[in-house]
Design a protein around this motif. Structure first.
Motif, mmCIF file in Angstrom:
data_model
loop_
_atom_site.group_PDB
_atom_site.id
_atom_site.type_symbol
_atom_site.label_atom_id
_atom_site.label_comp_id
_atom_site.label_asym_id
_atom_site.label_seq_id
_atom_site.Cartn_x
_atom_site.Cartn_y
_atom_site.Cartn_z
ATOM 1 N N GLN A 159 7.277 -7.603 -7.794
ATOM 2 C CA GLN A 159 6.614 -6.584 -8.604
ATOM 3 C C GLN A 159 5.194 -6.298 -8.121
ATOM 4 N N SER A 160 4.434 -7.350 -7.851
ATOM 5 C CA SER A 160 3.027 -7.164 -7.505
ATOM 6 C C SER A 160 2.793 -6.981 -6.020
ATOM 7 N N GLY A 161 3.697 -7.457 -5.181
ATOM 8 C CA GLY A 161 3.509 -7.388 -3.742
ATOM 9 C C GLY A 161 4.375 -6.349 -3.066
ATOM 10 N N PHE A 162 5.671 -6.554 -3.098
ATOM 11 C CA PHE A 162 6.581 -5.666 -2.364
ATOM 12 C C PHE A 162 6.524 -4.240 -2.894
ATOM 13 N N ASN A 163 6.496 -4.091 -4.214
ATOM 14 C CA ASN A 163 6.472 -2.739 -4.787
ATOM 15 C C ASN A 163 5.140 -2.022 -4.567
ATOM 16 N N ALA A 164 4.099 -2.781 -4.211
ATOM 17 C CA ALA A 164 2.788 -2.166 -3.990
ATOM 18 C C ALA A 164 2.550 -1.794 -2.537
ATOM 19 N N PRO A 166 3.934 0.542 -0.517
ATOM 20 C CA PRO A 166 3.757 1.975 -0.196
ATOM 21 C C PRO A 166 2.390 2.526 -0.581
ATOM 22 N N ILE A 167 1.922 2.223 -1.789
ATOM 23 C CA ILE A 167 0.648 2.778 -2.233
ATOM 24 C C ILE A 167 -0.513 2.191 -1.445
ATOM 25 N N VAL A 168 -0.442 0.889 -1.103
ATOM 26 C CA VAL A 168 -1.511 0.268 -0.303
ATOM 27 C C VAL A 168 -1.531 0.858 1.097
ATOM 28 N N ALA A 169 -0.356 1.008 1.693
ATOM 29 C CA ALA A 169 -0.296 1.556 3.047
ATOM 30 C C ALA A 169 -0.786 3.000 3.084
ATOM 31 N N LEU A 170 -0.377 3.799 2.102
ATOM 32 C CA LEU A 170 -0.797 5.198 2.087
ATOM 33 C C LEU A 170 -2.303 5.321 1.875
ATOM 34 N N LEU A 171 -2.843 4.577 0.937
ATOM 35 C CA LEU A 171 -4.271 4.680 0.656
ATOM 36 C C LEU A 171 -5.109 4.231 1.844
ATOM 37 N N THR A 172 -4.796 3.076 2.403
ATOM 38 C CA THR A 172 -5.589 2.576 3.538
ATOM 39 C C THR A 172 -5.431 3.471 4.762
ATOM 40 N N PHE A 173 -4.251 4.065 4.933
ATOM 41 C CA PHE A 173 -4.060 4.996 6.057
ATOM 42 C C PHE A 173 -4.996 6.190 5.912
ATOM 43 N N MET A 174 -5.069 6.747 4.715
ATOM 44 C CA MET A 174 -5.942 7.913 4.503
ATOM 45 C C MET A 174 -7.419 7.537 4.602
ATOM 46 N N VAL A 175 -7.791 6.384 4.077
ATOM 47 C CA VAL A 175 -9.181 5.962 4.184
ATOM 48 C C VAL A 175 -9.541 5.681 5.638
#
Length: 370
Positions: A159-164, A166-175
């Motif tokens: 819940q806290s790792g695997f499901n997160a 996509p959002i972590v990868a997308l945000l850090t990619f854009m930043v």
């Protein structure tokens, strides 16, 4: 003038009977009919019943000053009734200040600051105590594998790792793309656009990778922990666990803490790679720096120490986020409003603590020369 409340005995007049709210109207009429009744001639041998309504009538008859001295001249009156008469006399003697006090801005501001500091100190004491409780429970279970909650831990990792991811990868990619674009814009004036690679690498390996992942978990996972435990607290499920002899720290807190200790370093690694990928994309599209040149420069200029420095912060951030989220969940009082306020508080505290610890870590690593 004999009746059930006022008795004439020569020159003395005795007040007796029930001087209570039930007889208030009749008592009021009786006193109005006795215009010649003197306060100095009144004796109080004792009442069958006396409440605040009757005591107020007696104070009006005797006067405030004489009623305050009732213990000196009415020695036969029970002490409880004496105390009631004195208290009513003092209340009736108090001045009525109808005009509100003018606000004192400096004093009110200092009072508010003091209250906030006391609340902050109490909050930090609770957090330190809860951290000690979690560590003590973890120490007692680390060598007892039979009591490990493997299933719950794996579920929370998902819940806290695997499901997160996509959002972590997308945000850090854009930043990462934004950092590369801004760096290239500034460095282009100096003819040093190639150093955009170093800027993106240093920023994401040391700071942005772990910081963005931790802030996302603080908003996503800490709030979830608080809401879950708060709902259990509202439904008295935690009390039921205690009644069954189960430890809520062992059953509910440790799986969440261990799950974040595992998840955040992995998410940090994903964030670092995604941030570098975003920088590489901008470098390839806007700066004519190929992917192979980006990787060669990265390998040549950036030491693995920067990667380890960034990754070393992840377990500390994870522990703080998980502990704050669980503690705020246990502090829920039972209402839906309490769940919402503590969920908000857990997110704010987690983000604040993550940024504070990151600043302290940056100063420490700078002084150490790492």
């Amino acid at each position: 003038m004999p009746n059930e409340w006022i008795t004439q005995q020569g020159e003395r007049v005795s007040l007796q009977g029930e001087w209570t709210l039930r007889h208030y109207a009749a008592l009021k009429r009786t006193l109005q009919q006795q215009d010649s009744l003197s306060a100095n001639a009144v004796t109080l041998p004792g009442f069958e019943g006396l409440d605040t309504a009757g005591a107020a009538l007696i104070v009006e008859l005797l006067g405030v000053e004489k009623t305050k001295q009732v213990g000196e001249w009415a020695t036969d009156l029970p002490s409880a009734q004496q105390a009631l008469l004195v208290r009513i006399a003092e209340a009736m003697d108090a001045p009525l200040d109808s005009s509100p006090k003018s606000p004192n801005r400096p004093t009110d501001t200092l009072a508010t600051v003091g209250q906030q500091m006391v609340a902050l100190w109490s909050q930090q004491r609770q957090l330190l105590g809860f951290i000690g409780l979690v560590l003590a429970t973890f120490t007692s279970l680390v060598f007892r594998p039979r009591r490990w909650r493997i299933t719950a831990t794996v579920a929370h990792i998902q819940q806290s790792g695997f499901n997160a991811v996509p959002i972590v990868a997308l945000l850090t990619f854009m930043v990462g793309a934004v950092v590369a674009f801004l760096g290239a814009t500034v460095l282009q004036d100096f003819g040093a656009t190639v150093y955009t690679i170093d800027l993106v690498a240093f920023s994401f390996l040391r700071e942005f990778g772990v910081l963005l992942a931790a802030i996302l978990l603080a908003g996503r996972t800490a709030s979830a922990f608080t809401a879950q435990l708060g709902a259990m607290k509202s439904n008295e499920e935690i009390d039921a666990l205690k009644t069954q002899g189960l430890d809520p720290i062992e059953l509910l807190v440790l799986p969440r803490v261990i799950a974040l200790l595992i998840s955040l370093p992995l998410l940090t690694f994903v964030g670092m790679l995604s941030g570098l990928a975003g920088g590489a994309m901008v470098a390839a599209l806007s700066l004519d720096i190929s992917i192979s040149q980006f990787l060669i420069t990265l390998q040549k200029d950036v030491s693995v120490t920067h990667f380890l420095v960034g990754l070393s912060k992840a377990p500390v951030f994870a522990f703080v986020i998980a502990v704050i989220g669980c503690l705020e969940g246990f502090k829920v009082s039972g209402s839906a409003q309490s769940v919402g306020s503590h969920t908000t508080s857990s997110v704010v505290q987690s983000i604040f603590m993550v940024i504070l610890l990151d600043a302290l870590a940056a100063l420490f690593f700078m002084e150490m020369g790492w």
